[in-house]
Write a protein that holds these residues in place. Structure first.
Motif, short mmCIF file in Angstrom:
data_model
loop_
_atom_site.label_atom_id
_atom_site.label_comp_id
_atom_site.label_asym_id
_atom_site.label_seq_id
_atom_site.Cartn_x
_atom_site.Cartn_y
_atom_site.Cartn_z
N LEU A 1 -6.46 7.82 -1.65
CA LEU A 1 -6.50 6.72 -0.69
C LEU A 1 -7.43 7.06 0.46
O LEU A 1 -8.20 6.20 0.94
N LYS B 1 -10.92 6.42 -0.53
CA LYS B 1 -11.20 4.98 -0.61
C LYS B 1 -11.45 4.41 0.77
O LYS B 1 -12.40 3.64 0.99
N LEU B 2 -10.63 4.79 1.75
CA LEU B 2 -10.81 4.31 3.12
C LEU B 2 -12.07 4.88 3.75
O LEU B 2 -12.79 4.18 4.47
N THR C 1 -0.98 -1.57 7.54
CA THR C 1 -0.05 -1.37 6.43
C THR C 1 1.14 -2.31 6.62
O THR C 1 1.45 -2.72 7.75
N ARG D 1 -5.41 8.49 6.71
CA ARG D 1 -6.12 7.57 7.61
C ARG D 1 -7.44 8.11 8.13
O ARG D 1 -8.27 7.35 8.65
N VAL E 1 -6.56 0.60 10.11
CA VAL E 1 -5.87 0.37 8.85
C VAL E 1 -4.60 -0.40 9.17
O VAL E 1 -3.87 -0.05 10.10
N GLY F 1 2.58 -4.78 -0.92
CA GLY F 1 1.34 -5.00 -1.65
C GLY F 1 1.07 -6.47 -1.89
O GLY F 1 -0.08 -6.93 -1.83
N VAL G 1 -3.27 -1.61 3.40
CA VAL G 1 -2.48 -0.77 2.50
C VAL G 1 -1.09 -1.38 2.40
O VAL G 1 -0.39 -1.50 3.41
N VAL H 1 0.44 -0.15 -3.46
CA VAL H 1 1.07 1.12 -3.82
C VAL H 1 2.39 0.86 -4.52
O VAL H 1 3.36 0.41 -3.89
N ALA I 1 -5.45 -2.08 -0.85
CA ALA I 1 -4.76 -1.09 -1.67
C ALA I 1 -3.29 -1.45 -1.81
O ALA I 1 -2.62 -1.72 -0.82
#
Length: 356
Positions: A347, A350-351, A119, A138, A117, A190, A184, A213, A211
């Motif tokens: 979240l 979703k992951l 971010t 995660r 992931v 974002g 993310v 946020v 995603a």
């Protein structure tokens, strides 16, 4: 022609009355009337339209129409104001990308297995605080953060979000050479995630999860597009003085930085001597965000939004993305939302739906 004292009082009062929808006397405090930081942008913009050269720091320092009029009509500097370095001095202390090795922006936040992931930093440019939050969503995946250029070096950051995203993507590929990717992006991050997703789509690659946020869609702005780096930097310093009750940033630097760290605006370990540099970096990041012209994205954006934004037309990500999945929460700001158990659960699901 310069306005005299009475004209300044009248002009300021009229602007506040229009923006705050209240009656204003010359000794009324802007913040007591319901004013807030972002609204100062509108005050400054309206004042300049009417021939009154006003800055955000003027409002933070003087607060009332009478106080502003006394200061401006006498062409006075802000009373007892701190002698912060000006933007040019701070920016010139930075290093051109032509004259220095590029600093790393990719940091490992959590070990794990499977597809990582990624971010992205929020408006203050830092991302390491996310290391204390990612375990909530995660699963077993590794997590990497992308922080803004200039966080731990004096390399000047790009003033283009597209250029910024391209650099981050190059670093992402050193960990994961090809997709599908999991992104993310909290707050300003974002938009960065969105632009990287758009660049990948142009190359025929896939983003499995994009995603955002508490992020307003690109093309939405709450600041004055005419502001340059100097205005943004000065606005930021004035806002810090007001929020943290620190009249002199140079004298109270360590106290200010402790307060900023408590709300994750700074990561731990920042040298107090870098405080003003960090605010110049913030100005560069906001400038890039405010001048980002979005292109459509053909994939799905998963939107985690605050309830207070749910009914705002400008908050609709469907304006720029082909598909959206939206989740709404009653949290009060980005950091509380990131700490919200319901958000983390949504979240994580979703992951987890991506099996890679």
């Amino acid at each position: 022609m310069a306005l005299d004292r009475d004209e300044i009082v009248q002009t300021v009062s009229e602007i506040w009355e229009e923006l705050l929808d209240v009656d204003v006397d010359e000794d009324d405090d802007f913040f007591d009337l319901g004013g807030y930081s972002l609204l100062i942008v509108n005050v400054v913009t309206e004042a300049r339209k009417r021939g009154l050269e006003l800055s955000a720091n003027d409002i933070y320092t003087h607060k009332t129409p009478a106080g502003l009029a006394d200061a401006l009509s006498a062409q006075a500097a802000p009373a007892d104001g701190p002698a912060d370095p000006d933007f040019s001095t701070v920016w010139e202390s930075g290093l051109s990308p032509l004259g220095t090795e590029p600093s790393a922006t990719l940091v490992r936040l959590a070990e794990g297995t499977g597809t990582p992931v990624f971010t992205f930093h929020w408006g203050t440019g830092n991302v390491r605080f996310m290391g204390g939050l990612v375990d909530s969503f995660r699963g077993e995946r590794p997590v990497y953060g992308l922080e803004m250029v200039g966080m731990w070096s004096r390399e000047r950051p790009a003033l283009s979000l597209v250029e910024m995203a391209s650099r981050y993507l190059r670093e992402i590929r050193t960990v994961q050479p090809e997709g599908p990717y999991l992104f993310v992006g909290p707050c300003a991050g974002g938009r960065i995630a969105y632009e990287i997703g758009r660049q990948l789509e142009e190359r025929g690659e896939e983003v499995a999860v994009l995603a955002v946020v508490n992020t307003m869609p690109p093309g939405t702005t709450e600041l004055d597009a005419a502001w340059g780096l100097r205005e943004l930097y000065e606005f930021r310093l004035a806002a810090l003085r007001e929020r943290f009750g620190v009249p002199d940033l140079l004298t109270d630097t360590e106290r200010l930085m402790r307060g900023m760290a408590e709300i994750a605006w700074l990561d731990e370990g920042v040298d107090p001597a870098d405080l003003h540099w960090r605010q110049a970096v913030w100005a560069a990041g906001i400038f890039a965000q405010e001048h980002y012209e979005p292109r459509p994205y053909g994939g799905e954006v998963t939107v985690f939004q605050l309830a207070e934004h749910a009914d705002r037309p400008e908050a609709d990500w469907g304006r720029v993305a082909a598909a959206t999945e939206t989740h709404t929460y009653e949290s009060q700001g980005t950091l509380p939302l990131l700490r919200d158990a319901s958000f983390a659960q949504d979240l994580a699901k979703k992951l987890a739906a991506y099996a890679g």
